[in-house]
Design a protein around this motif. Structure first.
Motif, mmCIF file in Angstrom:
data_model
loop_
_atom_site.group_PDB
_atom_site.id
_atom_site.type_symbol
_atom_site.label_atom_id
_atom_site.label_comp_id
_atom_site.label_asym_id
_atom_site.label_seq_id
_atom_site.Cartn_x
_atom_site.Cartn_y
_atom_site.Cartn_z
ATOM 1 N N ARG A 30 0.799 -1.229 0.000
ATOM 2 C CA ARG A 30 0.000 0.000 0.000
ATOM 3 C C ARG A 30 0.829 1.275 0.000
ATOM 4 O O ARG A 30 0.358 2.322 -0.469
ATOM 5 N N LEU A 34 0.457 5.520 -1.640
ATOM 6 C CA LEU A 34 0.375 6.662 -0.731
ATOM 7 C C LEU A 34 1.520 7.639 -0.988
ATOM 8 O O LEU A 34 1.339 8.856 -0.938
ATOM 9 N N TYR A 78 -5.810 10.115 7.457
ATOM 10 C CA TYR A 78 -6.100 8.766 6.976
ATOM 11 C C TYR A 78 -5.167 7.810 7.697
ATOM 12 O O TYR A 78 -4.011 8.156 8.001
ATOM 13 N N LEU A 80 -3.864 3.564 7.937
ATOM 14 C CA LEU A 80 -3.850 2.187 7.471
ATOM 15 C C LEU A 80 -3.328 1.330 8.615
ATOM 16 O O LEU A 80 -2.149 1.435 8.999
ATOM 17 N N VAL A 104 -8.500 2.249 7.610
ATOM 18 C CA VAL A 104 -8.570 0.949 6.953
ATOM 19 C C VAL A 104 -7.922 -0.085 7.869
ATOM 20 O O VAL A 104 -6.850 0.168 8.431
ATOM 21 N N SER A 106 -6.606 -4.020 7.882
ATOM 22 C CA SER A 106 -6.362 -5.202 7.055
ATOM 23 C C SER A 106 -6.824 -6.475 7.738
ATOM 24 O O SER A 106 -7.071 -7.483 7.070
ATOM 25 N N TRP A 115 -12.546 1.276 3.233
ATOM 26 C CA TRP A 115 -12.008 0.092 2.554
ATOM 27 C C TRP A 115 -11.125 0.554 1.407
ATOM 28 O O TRP A 115 -11.380 1.567 0.760
ATOM 29 N N THR A 116 -10.081 -0.220 1.152
ATOM 30 C CA THR A 116 -9.188 0.093 0.040
ATOM 31 C C THR A 116 -9.674 -0.623 -1.213
ATOM 32 O O THR A 116 -9.775 -1.851 -1.221
ATOM 33 N N THR A 119 -7.221 -1.089 -7.317
ATOM 34 C CA THR A 119 -7.009 0.017 -8.246
ATOM 35 C C THR A 119 -6.045 -0.353 -9.363
ATOM 36 O O THR A 119 -5.176 -1.218 -9.219
ATOM 37 N N ALA A 128 -10.953 2.127 -9.920
ATOM 38 C CA ALA A 128 -11.056 1.618 -8.552
ATOM 39 C C ALA A 128 -12.314 0.771 -8.432
ATOM 40 O O ALA A 128 -13.416 1.239 -8.729
ATOM 41 N N LEU A 130 -14.679 -1.551 -5.906
ATOM 42 C CA LEU A 130 -14.974 -1.717 -4.489
ATOM 43 C C LEU A 130 -16.196 -2.614 -4.329
ATOM 44 O O LEU A 130 -17.222 -2.398 -4.986
#
Length: 410
Positions: A30, A34, A78, A80, A104, A106, A115-116, A119, A128, A130
């Motif tokens: 990820r 970013l 944000y 993760l 988010v 995992s 949710w990621t 992409t 993207a 989802l």
């Protein structure tokens, strides 16, 4: 959590604080996106994978080498959460909720506030995908949908019309050796977007049948020459259509710059003030031998290969090839456009010291359904071409590599 679908949105994270908890495989996957988004990234983790550590060493992220602590998510936009410590993940998730930080997780999608998506990218567009709800999520299915859409956009099988004015111009596209699957992704996309296609006979002809009905397809061999030479007439056709505001693709076999006169066309377009894009293609000099089981280089056999145009005989005063020097090389010699001159070429190479028993392979219509391979030696190749009725286009390979792989002579 209510059974409502997630609301899709694109986050603009440039210069904004993002906290990543955990330096393992999830973070490794990820973090690049970013970083590309320009986020100010804080990684909190006692350990990290070598790839994540390299990102910290390069200054792309800030790494606090310790477990999560209360307050790490302060001022974050944000988060993760991807550590192996479930208890720490839960506490961090609770902090994110208190500070209204989109988070988010995992390890527990149900407990996350974001949710990621799966992409992908194609020419300035981010795709993207989802799933609509946490329960029953299937990441592999989501990724498969993403891959199908991105691949369709890239190869031109999924065409989204442009509603904004496109900049007219010309793309010199290398179509590869003939198999339509061997054109580049970019080349196929430009072909799908073209208004006019001026094609060589050696280009991937099957792709022309896939073009929409409004696309004008012009066979370069049938352009009326009049007082112009063939190449000059093609140049003029490219310029004329581009000046009409059209998107023009010059579809060539192989690569535009490998005996494809691509630079002549580029120079003519530049003189006329026409913007031009060059899309490299897979050269038949490498791909066709490969398709016939012949590597142009092989460890312990050939440390170099030389590509030569054979359209001019060695004794022709127009020839620019130093055949005497080529005869002394120990590597592979690949000859394009030399079927009708191969007898004379072989005699010249032998006369300058190349062993007469040097293996030769001729691969006709390489990578297409009509492909066939004919084997000979320098001593016999002239007669073999006549006896086997080898016709252009064919790629000729001379050297020990001919005998390296399986032989399938016709």
């Amino acid at each position: 959590m209510a059974e409502n679908p997630a609301y899709p949105v694109g986050l603009r994270l440039t210069g904004r604080k993002v906290v990543v908890l955990g330096g393992g495989q999830v973070a490794q996957r990820r973090l690049p996106a970013l970083i590309a988004a320009g986020a100010d990234i804080l990684l909190v983790s006692p350990e990290a994978t070598p790839s994540v550590e390299a990102m910290a060493d390069a200054g792309e992220i800030t790494w606090h080498k310790r477990p999560y602590a209360e307050g790490d998510l302060a001022d974050a936009w944000y988060a993760l959460i991807a550590s192996g410590d479930t208890e720490a993940n839960t506490r961090a998730s609770a902090e994110a909720e208190r500070h209204r930080v989109w988070c988010v997780r995992s390890d527990d999608a149900d407990a996350a506030t974001a949710w990621t998506p799966a992409t992908g990218h194609s020419e300035g567009v981010t795709v993207a995908v989802l799933t609509t709800e946490a329960r029953g999520r299937d990441p592999r299915h989501t990724a498969a949908i993403r891959d199908a859409v991105v691949e369709g956009l890239r190869d031109g099988t999924l065409v989204a019309p442009h509603h904004r004015t496109r900049t007219p111009g010309v793309a010199l596209v290398g179509g590869g050796p003939g198999d339509p699957d061997l054109i580049t992704v970019r080349g196929r996309r430009l072909l799908a977007e073209a208004d006019v296609v001026i094609a060589d006979r050696l280009g991937p002809r099957d792709l022309l049948a896939e073009l929409p009905p409004h696309v004008e397809v012009i066979d370069a061999a049938k352009i009326p020459y009049g007082r112009f030479m063939a190449q000059e007439a093609i140049n003029n056709a490219l310029i004329e259509h581009a000046k009409q505001g059209k998107s023009v693709v010059r579809l060539k076999g192989g690569d535009p710059y490998v005996f494809g006169r691509g630079m002549e066309e580029l120079n003519a377009l530049a003189e006329a003030g026409i913007p031009c894009t060059v899309v490299p293609g897979i050269s038949s000099s490498i791909s066709v031998p490969g398709a016939a089981g012949i590597p142009v280089t092989h460890r312990g056999v050939a440390h170099e290969f030389t590509v030569v145009s054979g359209h001019v005989a060695p004794d022709d005063e127009r020839s620019l090839v130093d055949w005497a020097s080529l005869a002394k090389l120990t590597g592979t010699l690949v000859i394009l456009m030399g079927v009708d001159k191969i007898g004379k070429i072989a005699e010249t190479l032998v006369a300058h010291g190349k062993p007469a028993d040097t293996p030769v392979a001729l691969v006709q219509e390489g990578t297409t359904a009509a492909q066939r391979r004919v084997d000979a030696t320098l001593a016999t190749v002239g007669e073999t071409v006549r006896a086997q009725q080898v016709k252009p286009p064919a790629v000729i390979v001379i050297g020990a590599v001919v005998g390296v792989g399986p032989q399938t002579s016709a």
